[in-house]
Structure formats: C-alpha cells, structure tokens
Design a protein around this motif. Structure first.
Motif, short mmCIF file in Angstrom:
data_model
loop_
_atom_site.label_atom_id
_atom_site.label_comp_id
_atom_site.label_asym_id
_atom_site.label_seq_id
_atom_site.Cartn_x
_atom_site.Cartn_y
_atom_site.Cartn_z
N LYS A 148 1.04 -1.17 -0.02
CA LYS A 148 -0.04 0.06 0.23
C LYS A 148 0.90 1.26 0.21
N TYR A 149 2.06 1.23 0.66
CA TYR A 149 2.95 2.21 0.74
C TYR A 149 3.36 2.64 -0.89
N GLU A 150 3.63 1.44 -1.42
CA GLU A 150 4.12 1.79 -2.94
C GLU A 150 3.02 2.57 -3.56
N TYR A 151 1.63 1.92 -3.49
CA TYR A 151 0.59 2.53 -4.30
C TYR A 151 0.44 4.24 -3.93
N LEU A 152 0.59 4.38 -2.51
CA LEU A 152 0.59 5.97 -2.08
C LEU A 152 1.95 6.53 -2.46
N GLY A 153 2.87 6.09 -2.96
CA GLY A 153 4.12 6.69 -3.15
C GLY A 153 4.76 7.35 -1.93
N TRP A 154 4.56 6.58 -0.69
CA TRP A 154 5.05 6.93 0.40
C TRP A 154 6.33 6.04 1.08
N GLU A 155 7.42 6.42 1.68
CA GLU A 155 8.17 5.65 2.34
C GLU A 155 7.68 4.77 3.28
N TYR A 156 8.13 3.35 3.42
CA TYR A 156 7.54 2.43 4.16
C TYR A 156 8.83 2.13 4.98
N LYS A 157 9.10 2.58 6.12
CA LYS A 157 10.21 2.47 6.94
C LYS A 157 10.34 1.12 7.62
N MET A 158 9.57 0.20 7.30
CA MET A 158 9.71 -1.33 8.13
C MET A 158 9.74 -2.13 7.09
N LYS A 159 10.16 -1.81 5.77
CA LYS A 159 10.11 -2.85 4.88
C LYS A 159 11.15 -4.03 5.02
N ASP A 160 12.20 -3.61 5.62
CA ASP A 160 13.21 -4.70 5.70
C ASP A 160 13.12 -5.31 7.26
N THR A 161 12.10 -4.99 7.99
CA THR A 161 11.83 -5.49 9.45
C THR A 161 11.42 -7.00 9.33
N LYS A 162 12.25 -7.72 9.98
CA LYS A 162 11.77 -9.27 10.00
C LYS A 162 10.73 -9.79 11.01
N LEU A 163 9.82 -10.53 10.61
CA LEU A 163 8.78 -11.14 11.57
C LEU A 163 9.40 -11.60 12.84
N LEU A 164 8.55 -11.55 13.95
CA LEU A 164 9.02 -12.30 15.12
C LEU A 164 9.06 -13.84 14.86
N GLU A 165 9.99 -14.33 15.55
CA GLU A 165 10.10 -15.82 15.43
C GLU A 165 8.70 -16.29 16.45
N THR A 166 8.36 -17.68 16.32
CA THR A 166 7.36 -18.02 17.24
C THR A 166 7.74 -18.08 18.66
N ALA A 167 9.08 -18.41 18.85
CA ALA A 167 9.66 -18.73 20.12
C ALA A 167 9.55 -17.27 21.11
N GLU A 168 10.00 -16.17 20.25
CA GLU A 168 9.83 -14.63 20.67
C GLU A 168 8.41 -14.46 21.17
N ILE A 169 7.35 -14.65 20.33
CA ILE A 169 5.97 -14.35 20.60
C ILE A 169 5.57 -15.12 21.80
N GLN A 170 5.98 -16.54 21.67
CA GLN A 170 5.67 -17.50 22.92
C GLN A 170 6.21 -16.88 24.21
#
Ligand code: SF4
Length: 262
Positions: free
Chosen positions: A221-243
């Motif tokens: 959606k950030y691309e559609y809007l032409g806005w910078e998306y600052k978290m594009k390289d942020t990794k998802l949390l591991e299941t163990a971290e969420i747990q």
C-alpha cells in the motif's frame, strides 16, 4: 443535515476484531503515524485519498449515511445471529468520526446487533464517553508506554491514552474492555515496555489481553501511495519470541490470545 461517515473498507466474515463472525467497517482518518501501520491509506484527515495501484488511479474512501451503512451491514445479519457476532468499527481511528460512529452504533444497538470498536484512545475524553453507551466490546490498543518515545514514534500522548483506558474501564458493567498490544520489533517488544504495560493492566484489574504480532501485509500500500515504508526490511518475530512474550503475561495470570496465529 444528515451525518455521513467516510469508510475506506468493509471486511466481512472476520473472526478477529471482536466476538463471533463480524463485519468490520474501517473509518478513514487517523492522527497517529505508526511506522508499522498496515492501513496507511486510513491516515491523516477524514477525506478521500487517491493512490495508484498497478498503473490505475483509485480513490479510497466512500461516504455513507447511517441508513446506507446499516443496509450494508444487515446483509450479514444471519451470520451475526448464528455466531454471536456483530459489527466492529475500526480505522484509522474511530474517534476521528465519533459523531457518525455514535449515530451508527446507536442504530446497530436498536436493531439488536452486537457492537465493538477498535481504538488507540488518543482523543479528548468526551468523544469516548459519548460513544461508550453504544459499545459492547472495546478493543483498546496499547503500544508504547514511555511518554517521550510514544510522542516521538507515533505522535501519541500516553497520559491521554491511559485516561481514556481508565474511563472505558469504569464502564465495565456494560463494556467488555479488551487491551491489545501490537508486537512490533524495535518499538513495542522491549521488556521495559511490556512490563510497564503489564503492571498498568494489573493496576487496572484487567486479566485478559490479545497480542498482535507484526506482519508485512500492508507494505504494497505504501508503494501505491508513493510513501516511504520504513519497516520494509523488518523481520517478523520468531514463534519462540512471541511465545516468550505470551508467557511474560501468563506468569502474571493473564489469559493471552495471539491474533493471527490460530
Ligand atoms: S493508530 Fe492504527 S491506523 Fe493509525 S497510524 Fe497507527 S496503526 Fe495506522
């Protein structure tokens, strides 16, 4: 003059965002600027926004009267009745359109349809107080508890958010208050932040919460809007971290539900 609300999406058959099967109405407008926002098209003022999707220009946001929106919602009434579900107003920030939300939720209640809203609580208290008599379930997002960091990262006033949370909690005979914590690496998942939230919820005598792990569903959606998306390289949390975060709350006797993980 008849009041109208600006809606940027209607999502049917949702099993998140409230009890049972729900229809989620997303209201346009949000004063905050969370870097992880999955609905950036909802941000800023209550006005339609244009984006460019796959080379085509699209206007996001449709004005509805209460009657028109009610007609849309009643198409799903059979699912609400069968599942104990109903309608949830989300955003954006619902309190940006609090007068429309009040009229609409009042209509829903008069039709016997269960009502929920999702809010960040970052608005003058009278707006929430006006809405609460028409709300049965309140999904209240708690993000960053450090005052300076909250202001700097998302532009919100944590003191006001707490005051609104406490106001909602004082309606506990009629409103089911459910705190939700988005788990955003680098922003909300530090021990310090999570423990501040935990201690506050204990003080408030709340013993249930939902965790919303970070995802990347909104990135295009950030691309559609032409806005910078600052978290594009942020990794998802591991299941163990969420747990581990879930256990941090369970140790203090909270019932914890992780949304989006089944
Ligand atoms: S409060 Fe919600 S809609 Fe507003 S910027 Fe943050 S994530 Fe986006």
């Amino acid at each position: 003059m008849e009041i109208h609300g600006l809606v940027f999406n209607i999502q049917r058959y949702s099993i998140h965002d409230g009890a049972g099967i729900r229809t989620i109405v997303f209201l346009k407008g949000c004063p905050l600027a969370c870097p992880w926002c999955a609905n950036p098209e909802s941000r800023k003022e209550v006005a339609p926004i244009v984006w460019n999707k796959n080379g085509k220009s699209e206007t996001i946001g449709t004005w509805y009267s209460v009657e028109e929106l009610t007609k849309e919602i009643l198409k799903d009434e059979i699912f609400f009745r069968a599942s104990g579900g109903g309608v949830t107003l989300s955003g954006g920030e619902v309190l940006m359109q609090s007068e429309f939300a009040k009229e609409f939720l009042s209509e829903m209640k008069s039709l016997g349809i269960h009502t929920a809203i999702e809010t960040t609580g970052c608005f003058p208290k009278d707006r929430l107080a006006n809405l609460l008599p028409y709300v049965e379930q309140l999904l209240f997002d708690l993000k960053i508890f450090d005052k300076a960091l909250s202001k700097k990262v998302i532009g919100s006033d944590i003191q006001l958010i707490k005051e609104n949370f406490e106001l909602a909690n004082s309606f506990n005979e009629t409103v089911e208050l459910l705190p939700r914590i988005p788990l955003i690496p680098e922003y909300t998942t530090s021990q310090e932040n999570l423990l501040s939230i935990r201690n506050y919820l204990i003080e408030q005598k709340i013993n249930e919460l939902h965790l919303l792990p970070f995802h990347q569903y909104g990135s295009s959606k950030y691309e559609y809007l032409g806005w910078e998306y600052k978290m594009k390289d942020t990794k998802l949390l591991e299941t163990a971290e969420i747990q581990a975060i879930k256990e941090l709350f369970e140790k203090a006797n909270f019932t914890v539900n992780i949304e989006g993980l089944g």
